[in-house]
Design an enzyme around this catalytic site. Structure first.
Site, PDB file in Angstrom:
ATOM      1  N   PRO A 156      -5.597  -0.228  17.983  1.00  0.00           N
ATOM      2  CA  PRO A 156      -5.220  -0.631  16.624  1.00  0.00           C
ATOM      3  C   PRO A 156      -5.309   0.472  15.584  1.00  0.00           C
ATOM      4  O   PRO A 156      -4.904   0.265  14.436  1.00  0.00           O
ATOM      5  CB  PRO A 156      -6.200  -1.768  16.305  1.00  0.00           C
ATOM      6  N   TYR A 216       3.044   6.619  10.313  1.00  0.00           N
ATOM      7  CA  TYR A 216       2.307   5.433   9.865  1.00  0.00           C
ATOM      8  C   TYR A 216       3.228   4.412   9.216  1.00  0.00           C
ATOM      9  O   TYR A 216       3.138   3.208   9.495  1.00  0.00           O
ATOM     10  CB  TYR A 216       1.202   5.844   8.887  1.00  0.00           C
ATOM     11  N   HIS A 218       0.847  -1.192   0.000  1.00  0.00           N
ATOM     12  CA  HIS A 218       0.000   0.000   0.000  1.00  0.00           C
ATOM     13  C   HIS A 218       0.886   1.246   0.000  1.00  0.00           C
ATOM     14  O   HIS A 218       1.711   1.432   0.887  1.00  0.00           O
ATOM     15  CB  HIS A 218      -0.913   0.017   1.228  1.00  0.00           C
ATOM     16  N   TYR A 252      -9.963   5.108   6.586  1.00  0.00           N
ATOM     17  CA  TYR A 252     -10.289   5.455   7.969  1.00  0.00           C
ATOM     18  C   TYR A 252     -11.403   6.493   7.916  1.00  0.00           C
ATOM     19  O   TYR A 252     -11.217   7.578   7.363  1.00  0.00           O
ATOM     20  CB  TYR A 252      -9.077   6.047   8.679  1.00  0.00           C
ATOM     21  N   LYS A 307       0.196  -0.268  15.099  1.00  0.00           N
ATOM     22  CA  LYS A 307       1.542  -0.320  15.656  1.00  0.00           C
ATOM     23  C   LYS A 307       1.857  -1.570  16.471  1.00  0.00           C
ATOM     24  O   LYS A 307       3.017  -1.801  16.815  1.00  0.00           O
ATOM     25  CB  LYS A 307       1.781   0.920  16.545  1.00  0.00           C
TER      26      LYS A 307
END
Length: 393
Positions: free
Chosen positions: A293, A385, A72, A201, A297
C-alpha cells in the site's frame, strides 16, 4: 439465466466493470460471496489517482466523492524529524483525491441498483465452467440452498487474491511473481483531528509510520510492525505512544489523539500473475495483482484494468473485433509492472529493513535527501503517485 458478461466479485473492479458495460449497452450480472453490508463496510485504501477520479466523474459516479472527498495537491516525506513537501500540482499539474474505497463501492452499488443492475450477494460455491469454449457459464448456490447457472459470453474474474478465478487458469500456463516483505502495517482508524491536510510518509529508526485521513475528523494511521504481529498485544495507549515517538520530531509536529475505532495488521507483499486472460476468462484487480500500500496503487490498478476491459468488450460487441481482447493482458501488465516498480521503490525508500547494515541505512537517508532536493526526482515521484496516463487502445 443468461447475460453477456458474468462478473465474479463485487469489489471496485467488478462493480465498476458492470457500470462501464451498462453505459455502452452490454448486460452483466455480478456474483458476490459476501452480503451487501460486508462489501460496503470493507475498509481499504483511499487515495485515488487523477485518472481514477476522471473515470468516476466521466461516468456519473463522482457526485459524493467531489462533495466529501479531500483533494490533496501534494504529500510530505518526513525523515530526521522534519517534513519535506512534494507539490504534485506544481510538478505535474495533477492532484489526488482521498476518498475511501468502501465509499466508492457504496456509490457504485447504489448506481447499479438504480440502473436495474443485477448483483447477487451471498452466492456460495461459485465456479466457472467452459472458459476455453465459446459458451462459458458460472454456477452458484444461494443462501437458501438453491442452485443456479449463469450462461454468458465472457467471465470477468474480479474476486480478489483468494478467489476462484485465477486458479481456474491451468497452472501450467501461469507465471506468478511475488515479493513478500519482512514487515506489515499496523493500521488504525481514529476519531482525531488530522495533524495536517495531506499525507505524511515518515521514516524513523524504529520503522515506518504513515499519517493519513478519511475526513477532517477521522484519521488513518499506520506503523511498521512484524508481519505476524498479534494485534491483541497493542493496546490503544501503546499504539498512540509509538505513533508519537515515530511521527513527532525536531519541528514540534504534534499528533492529536482520539478514540480508536478500528485496528488491524496487514502483511506486505507484491504479486503479479500472468496471463490475465485465458479463453473467455479475464482477470482484473486483486485477482491478478497485489501491491504494497505504500504507493497507493491497489484500487487504481483495478480501475485501469476494467477501463481497458470494458473498451475491449465494447469493440467486440459493436465492431465484432477481438483485437483489444487479445491485447488486454499485455496492456494491463505494462501498467501493473510500472506500478509495482513504484510501490517497491516507495516501500524500500521508507521502511526499516533489519538486514540492512549501517552503510545501507545511510544510503537510504541519502536517497531521501536527493529526492526532496532534486526537482527531477520529485517530479518522478509525483508523476507516478498521481498516476501515469492511460495507454490509448
Amino acid at each position: 439465466m443468461r447475460t453477456q458478461v458474468g462478473i465474479i466479485g463485487a469489489g471496485p473492479a467488478g462493480l465498476l466493470l458492470s457500470h462501464l458495460l451498462h453505459l455502452v449497452g452490454i448486460e452483466s450480472v455480478i456474483l458476490e460471496a459476501r452480503d451487501r453490508p460486508y462489501v460496503e463496510g470493507r475498509i481499504r485504501a483511499g487515495v485515488l489517482e487523477q485518472g481514477t477520479v476522471d473515470v468516476l466523474n466521466d461516468t456519473g459516479l463522482g457526485a459524493r466523492m467531489n462533495t466529501e472527498g479531500l483533494l490533496h495537491h501534494g504529500t510530505t516525506l518526513r525523515f530526521r524529524g522534519r517534513n519535506h513537501h512534494i507539490d504534485f500540482v506544481d510538478l505535474t499539474g495533477k492532484a489526488v483525491m482521498v476518498y475511501g474505497q468502501h465509499e466508492v463501492v457504496k456509490d457504485i452499488i447504489a448506481q447499479r441498483l438504480a440502473d436495474g443492475g443485477k448483483i447477487v450477494f451471498e452466492a456460495a460455491d461459485v465456479a466457472a465452467h467452459g472458459i476455453e469454449s465459446d459458451a462459458p457459464s458460472i454456477t452458484w448456490r444461494d443462501k437458501d440452498g438453491k442452485d443456479y447457472t449463469l450462461d454468458c459470453d465472457f467471465i470477468a474474474g474480479c474476486d480478489g487474491f483468494h478467489g476462484i478465478c485465477r486458479p481456474a487458469i491451468p497452472a501450467a500456463l501461469q507465471q506468478n511473481y511475488e515479493r513478500v516483505y519482512p514487515f506489515g502495517w499496523l493500521g488504525i482508524l481514529a476519531r482525531s483531528k488530522p495533524v495536517q491536510e495531506e499525507l505524511i510518509y515518515n521514516l524513523h529508526d524504529r520503522g515506518f509510520a504513515l499519517f493519513s485521513m478519511r475526513t477532517p475528523e477521522i484519521t488513518r494511521l499506520y506503523l511498521q510492525c512484524q508481519p505476524d504481529e498479534d494485534i491483541a498485544n497493542w493496546s490503544d495507549d501503546r499504539i498512540w505512544a509509538e505513533l508519537h515517538h515515530r511521527l513527532e520530531g525536531e519541528d514540534r509536529l504534534k499528533l492529536a489523539e482520539g478514540p480508536i475505532l478500528q485496528k488491524s495488521v496487514t502483511p506486505m507483499r507484491s504479486f503479479v500473475s500472468t496471463p490475465m486472460r485465458h479463453g473467455r476468462l479475464f482477470l482484473a484487480g486483486d485477482s491478478a495483482h497485489i501491491v504494497p500500500p505504500t504507493g497507493a496503487k491497489g484500487m487504481n490498478l483495478a480501475v485501469a484494468d476494467v477501463r481497458y476491459l470494458s473498451r475491449a468488450l465494447d469493440a467486440y460487441y459493436k465492431k465484432n473485433s477481438s483485437d483489444l481482447l487479445g491485447s488486454y493482458s499485455d496492456l494491463c501488465l505494462r501498467r501493473i509492472w510500472k506500478a509495482q516498480r513504484f510501490s517497491w521503490w516507495m516501500t524500500s525508500l521508507l521502511h526499516k529493513f533489519d538486514e540492512r547494515n549501517a552503510f545501507e541505512n545511510e544510503v537510504q537517508l541519502s536517497e531521501l535527501d536527493y529526492v526532496v532536493s532534486s526537482r527531477a526526482a520529485k517530479t518522478s515521484l509525483a508523476e507516478n503517485y498521481v498516476g501515469l496516463p492511460f495507454e490509448d487502445q
